[in-house]
Design an enzyme around this catalytic site. Structure first.
Site, PDB file in Angstrom:
ATOM      1  N   HIS A  21       0.837  -1.201   0.000  1.00 26.59           N
ATOM      2  CA  HIS A  21       0.000   0.000   0.000  1.00 26.59           C
ATOM      3  C   HIS A  21       0.872   1.250   0.000  1.00 26.59           C
ATOM      4  O   HIS A  21       1.797   1.375   0.804  1.00 26.59           O
ATOM      5  CB  HIS A  21      -0.895   0.023   1.235  1.00 26.59           C
ATOM      6  CG  HIS A  21      -1.942  -1.043   1.233  1.00 26.59           C
ATOM      7  ND1 HIS A  21      -3.221  -0.826   0.772  1.00 26.59           N
ATOM      8  CD2 HIS A  21      -1.902  -2.346   1.620  1.00 26.59           C
ATOM      9  CE1 HIS A  21      -3.931  -1.939   0.887  1.00 26.59           C
ATOM     10  NE2 HIS A  21      -3.150  -2.874   1.403  1.00 26.59           N
ATOM     11  N   GLY A 177      -9.769  -2.464   3.167  1.00 21.78           N
ATOM     12  CA  GLY A 177     -10.475  -1.939   4.323  1.00 21.78           C
ATOM     13  C   GLY A 177     -10.974  -3.035   5.245  1.00 21.78           C
ATOM     14  O   GLY A 177     -10.739  -4.225   5.021  1.00 21.78           O
ATOM     15  N   HIS A 204      -8.691  -8.109  -0.855  1.00 19.07           N
ATOM     16  CA  HIS A 204      -8.329  -8.426   0.525  1.00 19.07           C
ATOM     17  C   HIS A 204      -9.396  -9.367   1.095  1.00 19.07           C
ATOM     18  O   HIS A 204     -10.574  -8.997   1.147  1.00 19.07           O
ATOM     19  CB  HIS A 204      -8.304  -7.166   1.392  1.00 19.07           C
ATOM     20  CG  HIS A 204      -7.122  -6.291   1.172  1.00 19.07           C
ATOM     21  ND1 HIS A 204      -6.903  -5.592   0.010  1.00 19.07           N
ATOM     22  CD2 HIS A 204      -6.083  -5.989   2.004  1.00 19.07           C
ATOM     23  CE1 HIS A 204      -5.784  -4.890   0.125  1.00 19.07           C
ATOM     24  NE2 HIS A 204      -5.269  -5.107   1.327  1.00 19.07           N
ATOM     25  N   GLU A 207      -8.439 -12.251   6.092  1.00 18.30           N
ATOM     26  CA  GLU A 207      -7.459 -11.706   7.024  1.00 18.30           C
ATOM     27  C   GLU A 207      -8.127 -11.496   8.383  1.00 18.30           C
ATOM     28  O   GLU A 207      -7.788 -12.158   9.361  1.00 18.30           O
ATOM     29  CB  GLU A 207      -6.897 -10.384   6.489  1.00 18.30           C
ATOM     30  CG  GLU A 207      -5.855  -9.745   7.399  1.00 18.30           C
ATOM     31  CD  GLU A 207      -5.441  -8.363   6.914  1.00 18.30           C
ATOM     32  OE1 GLU A 207      -4.386  -7.895   7.370  1.00 18.30           O
ATOM     33  OE2 GLU A 207      -6.166  -7.745   6.105  1.00 18.30           O
ATOM     34  N   ASP A 285       2.912  -5.610   2.368  1.00 18.32           N
ATOM     35  CA  ASP A 285       1.673  -4.963   2.790  1.00 18.32           C
ATOM     36  C   ASP A 285       1.912  -3.472   3.021  1.00 18.32           C
ATOM     37  O   ASP A 285       1.448  -2.647   2.256  1.00 18.32           O
ATOM     38  CB  ASP A 285       1.090  -5.621   4.042  1.00 18.32           C
ATOM     39  CG  ASP A 285      -0.406  -5.350   4.185  1.00 18.32           C
ATOM     40  OD1 ASP A 285      -1.002  -4.758   3.274  1.00 18.32           O
ATOM     41  OD2 ASP A 285      -0.981  -5.743   5.216  1.00 18.32           O
TER      42      ASP A 285
END
Length: 359
Positions: A21, A177, A204, A207, A285
């Site tokens: 990111h 998010g 994503h 997680e 990440d």
């Protein structure tokens, strides 16, 4: 192959970073420089104190807590110059540890607070990366992120943006998010638009929420890759589907520990995934938020999960195989990587033989 996996050797290896990111990877000193230049109020201008507020450690308790530092970083990513510099420096940092291909993801909607248009934001990031490509041995792509916690219509706008910039720097669309209470299927329309326009999809999932999140990413939203996938191990049938269809997992070991997707590094399922044959890739990440590099992530896998060199080599190649690039470009990068790995292996073996002779 008896190669000692020292940090120095791993740093030399050609690598990828497919899950990083932009706003989680800005240098601390750059945050302070930009704040001073644009008269932005930060909680503190002291580098050490700011680091404590932004960078996570073993005491971070959840994904929500992990995400808090982003609010501070994004204060300085509201100008073209800030976005350009962050992108350029991220590529420079990656190139310095021999990352040869990187996909940088961000959500332009988070950078509109001072009036920038999302097209200007996207172009500024692409321009920063392109400048770095001219100066360093690295290739890059951009992934635009929708956000789970925002209205699905915002994700549609972001998908439209990604489609518009396809073949102009953008290589994929993502959904990021907080997972809990924000199912991916609510953003299905944005992914339908992306898929209709032949855009690569990564999401994503798995997680902070269980295998159902991964199921939605794959079966509702058409994901070609899964960001994290840490909890895939909880559903054997879905795990086999992901394996059989060669859907890559973008594993980020250190951040998974920070967000408590795993209670400790040793319990991370990456070693099982690899043994079982899944297409695993290793990524950062957030370089700054998690205080990590690609080399650090590989060293964690080596020291804590006992991965050997043949396994590390295979994971490296998985990264290049899984890149959101045209097939011919992937083949070129894989062949270049294989040649470079062979040269490094020969050099390392010669060094080992010489050391033994001198004993």
């Amino acid at each position: 192959m008896n190669i000692k996996l020292t940090r120095e050797f791993v740093q030399k290896l050609p690598k990828t970073d497919l899950h990083v990111h932009l706003d989680g990877s800005v240098r601390i000193n750059t945050i302070i420089d930009l704040a001073k230049k644009f008269n932005i109020q930060l909680p503190t201008m002291d580098p050490g104190e700011l680091r404590k507020l932004i960078v996570c450690d073993e005491h971070t308790r959840s994904l929500e807590e992990y995400l808090r530092g982003f609010d501070i970083v994004n204060l300085v990513l509201q100008t073209k110059e800030g976005l350009y510099r962050a992108a350029y420096e991220l590529a420079e940092d990656a190139a310095n540890e021999n990352v040869r291909y990187m996909e940088v993801r961000f959500s332009p909607i988070l950078h509109t607070k001072k009036g920038l248009k999302m097209t200007e934001i996207t172009q500024s990031v692409i321009d920063g990366l392109r400048q770095a490509e001219r100066e360093f041995p690295i290739e890059t792509g951009v992934i635009i992120c929708g956000l789970r916690n925002m209205d699905p219509t915002t994700s549609i706008k972001l998908a439209e943006l990604a489609v518009a910039f396809k073949n102009r720097g953008v290589v994929g669309f993502d959904l990021a998010g907080s997972e809990f209470n924000y199912p991916a299927k609510e953003h299905k329309e944005a992914f339908e638009l992306s898929l209709k326009n032949n855009l690569n999809i990564t999401i994503h999932a798995g997680e902070a929420y269980g295998p159902d999140s991964i199921h939605q990413a794959v079966h509702y939203c058409g994901a070609h890759r899964i960001g994290h996938g840490t909890r895939l191990v909880e559903d054997g049938d879905l795990l086999n589907y992901v394996n059989d269809h060669r859907i890559p997992l973008e594993i980020c070991i250190k951040s998974n520990f920070h967000t408590k997707a795993v209670p400790n590094i040793q319990s991370h399922p990456i070693d099982f995934y690899i043994d079982y044959g899944l297409r695993v890739t290793i990524n950062t990440d957030n370089r700054t938020i998690s205080d990590t590099t690609v080399t650090d992530e590989y060293m964690l896998a080596i020291n804590e999960l006992h991965l050997d060199y043949p396994t590390i080599k295979n994971v490296i190649l998985n990264g290049f195989k899984s890149a959101f690039l045209p097939y011919k470009e992937r083949v070129r990068l894989i062949n270049e990587t294989l040649r470079e790995l062979e040269e490094l292996e020969k050099s390392e073996l010669k060094t080992t033989i010489k050391m033994k002779e001198n004993l």
